[in-house]
Design a protein around this motif. Structure first.
Motif, mmCIF file in Angstrom:
data_model
loop_
_atom_site.group_PDB
_atom_site.id
_atom_site.type_symbol
_atom_site.label_atom_id
_atom_site.label_comp_id
_atom_site.label_asym_id
_atom_site.label_seq_id
_atom_site.Cartn_x
_atom_site.Cartn_y
_atom_site.Cartn_z
ATOM 1 N N GLN A 244 48.529 -2.906 -5.958
ATOM 2 C CA GLN A 244 49.933 -2.831 -6.401
ATOM 3 C C GLN A 244 50.184 -1.521 -7.163
ATOM 4 O O GLN A 244 51.192 -0.849 -6.940
ATOM 5 C CB GLN A 244 50.241 -4.046 -7.289
ATOM 6 N N GLN A 245 49.243 -1.145 -8.035
ATOM 7 C CA GLN A 245 49.398 0.115 -8.788
ATOM 8 C C GLN A 245 49.498 1.306 -7.835
ATOM 9 O O GLN A 245 50.324 2.193 -8.020
ATOM 10 C CB GLN A 245 48.167 0.344 -9.668
ATOM 11 N N LEU A 246 48.645 1.312 -6.812
ATOM 12 C CA LEU A 246 48.658 2.430 -5.854
ATOM 13 C C LEU A 246 50.004 2.489 -5.135
ATOM 14 O O LEU A 246 50.592 3.562 -4.961
ATOM 15 C CB LEU A 246 47.528 2.274 -4.829
ATOM 16 N N ALA A 247 50.488 1.312 -4.728
ATOM 17 C CA ALA A 247 51.777 1.274 -4.026
ATOM 18 C C ALA A 247 52.875 1.810 -4.948
ATOM 19 O O ALA A 247 53.728 2.606 -4.522
ATOM 20 C CB ALA A 247 52.079 -0.156 -3.577
ATOM 21 N N GLU A 248 52.831 1.414 -6.218
ATOM 22 C CA GLU A 248 53.871 1.885 -7.151
ATOM 23 C C GLU A 248 53.775 3.397 -7.367
ATOM 24 O O GLU A 248 54.792 4.079 -7.499
ATOM 25 C CB GLU A 248 53.750 1.136 -8.485
#
Ligand code: NAD
Length: 390
Positions: free
Chosen positions: A300-304
């Motif tokens: 999720q962090q990478l996507a954000e």
């Protein structure tokens, strides 16, 4: 140093061969082109066009003046492995030559068996050839952080001190891998550790995190020196895939809640870590493990981070998780041994993501949207190939 790079036509092996060659090492490249075959099998292709190995080698000679010796063959062919070692006479071997996609290994029985035979038998042939020819050859083997799984305690670098019923020992860290591919790496690790113990071989097992990026100082010198870049649901690793999804307007496909946390590193740090391992070989008989990653991120962090780098255009979609894995979990893994040897990491910055987005944008016409979504389901014993039926 004379260094044989196994899997030297692949995503990491090709830039590694150039990196070592440019630093004055004599480099031999081994590959059976299995990776190009998986593309044909699944009807997908590298986002960035790649030249044939022969063209690449010719271009490198023209650009740098350095020669690379090429050996075309399969590591599961023991005679080929023995002859290659005899002809080249390496001081060290960097072993990338395995089937490396977890989803590919989970397609069905045939792909699981292929993955384990290819990886485990190839490495076993190599161990025998090293033991018979020259046990002082340093084997640098690419493993994966996925060997450990996601235990609810800190992950150590290969070994953990355990006190049990009043006695203490330093033991191999428990492995809980998440696919038949990751299991093949665990089997390799056991075989390598055993070969070091019985034959006095020396080996560095690199439990590598997920690699992102595509450009190195060497590969950017000419388009024919480019390495591959995969974005599809089977071979595309997470950040590379998100960058391509963003530029083509496809939602970033986060599997489940996106709390899966993994160690990651820049492709340039893969080169630097392996160089450090080569420059500081283990003692004869020593089997050592380095955790080769620089930072941890959740999916999720990478996507954000990609959404922030591409404001207003990239969106996130949470899709049904195709894998059987924890979507939220504790994750803290040691990674100090390469830093102690002098690694200066390239940390993941917006500028790195912008460079990857620009690369994806330059090649956006080559993106096959049908290849992006995950189609291989861990819960089934047979899944359809990504582009089947589209
Ligand atoms: P890749 O598939 O691009 O390269 C592997 C190369 O090995 C290919 O060119 C393939 O043709 C060759 N090969 C496979 N089986 C062979 C055999 N039996 N004989 C001869 N050649 C063979 O993979 P990659 O992304 O460059 O990964 C290289 C290594 O690093 C793999 O072992 C992988 O498990 C490990 N690794 C990669 C990542 C990553 O993010 N890419 C992360 C952790 C570990």
């Amino acid at each position: 140093m004379r260094v044989l790079v196994l899997g030297g036509d692949g995503y990491l092996g090709w830039p590694m061969a150039l990196y070592l060659s440019r630093r004055g090492h004599e480099v031999g490249v081994v590959d059976n082109f299995a990776r190009r075959g998986y593309d044909h099998e699944m009807g997908v292709d590298s986002l960035v066009p790649i030249a044939s190995l022969q063209q690449r080698v010719r271009r490198w000679r023209a650009v740098s003046g350095y020669d690379l010796e090429v050996f075309v063959g399969d590591l599961t062919d023991a005679e080929f492995v023995t002859q290659t070692l005899q002809r080249f006479g390496p001081d060290a071997i960097v072993h990338f030559a395995e089937q490396r996609s977890a989803p590919y290994s989970m397609i069905d029985r045939r792909h699981a068996v292929y993955t384990q035979v290819n990886n485990v038998v190839g490495t076993l042939n190599l161990l025998y050839a090293i033991a018979e020819q020259d046990p002082s050859i340093h084997l640098v083997k690419l493993g994966t952080m996925g060997e450990y799984g996601t235990p609810n305690i800190d992950i150590e670098e290969g070994f953990i001190e355990i006190t049990h019923k009043g006695r203490t020992d330093l033991l191999p860290y428990p492995k809980q891998p998440g696919s038949f591919y990751h299991l093949s790496k665990v089997h390799d690790s056991h075989n390598i550790m055993f070969a070091c113990r019985i034959w006095g071989l020396r080996s560095t097992d690199l439990n590598q995190g997920i690699v992102y990026g595509q450009e190195t100082e060497e590969t950017v010198q000419h388009p024919e020196l480019a390495t591959r870049f995969d974005y599809d649901g089977v071979f595309g690793t997470v950040l590379n895939r998100f960058c391509v999804q963003a530029v083509v307007g496809h939602p970033l496909t986060v599997y489940g809640a996106g709390g899966q946390t993994r160690g990651m590193l820049d492709i340039r740090d893969t080169m630097a870590c392996i160089e450090l391992a080569l420059e500081h070989p283990p003692a004869p008989g020593e089997y050592r493990v380095f955790n080769q990653f620089t930072e941890s991120f959740s999916v999720q962090q990478l996507a954000e981070m990609v959404v922030d780098a591409y404001p207003g255009r990239a969106t996130i979609e949470h899709v049904d998780p195709p894998r059987v894995e924890k979507e939220e979990h504790y994750y803290r893994a040691a990674h100090t041994k390469l830093l102690d040897l002098g690694l200066v990491p390239h940390l993941l910055e917006p500028a790195t993501i912008h460079r990857m987005l620009a690369l994806a944008d330059r090649h956006r016409d080559r993106v096959d949207l049908a290849a992006i979504r995950p189609t291989i389901d861990w819960r089934r014993t047979q899944s359809q190939l990504p582009t089947a039926g589209t």
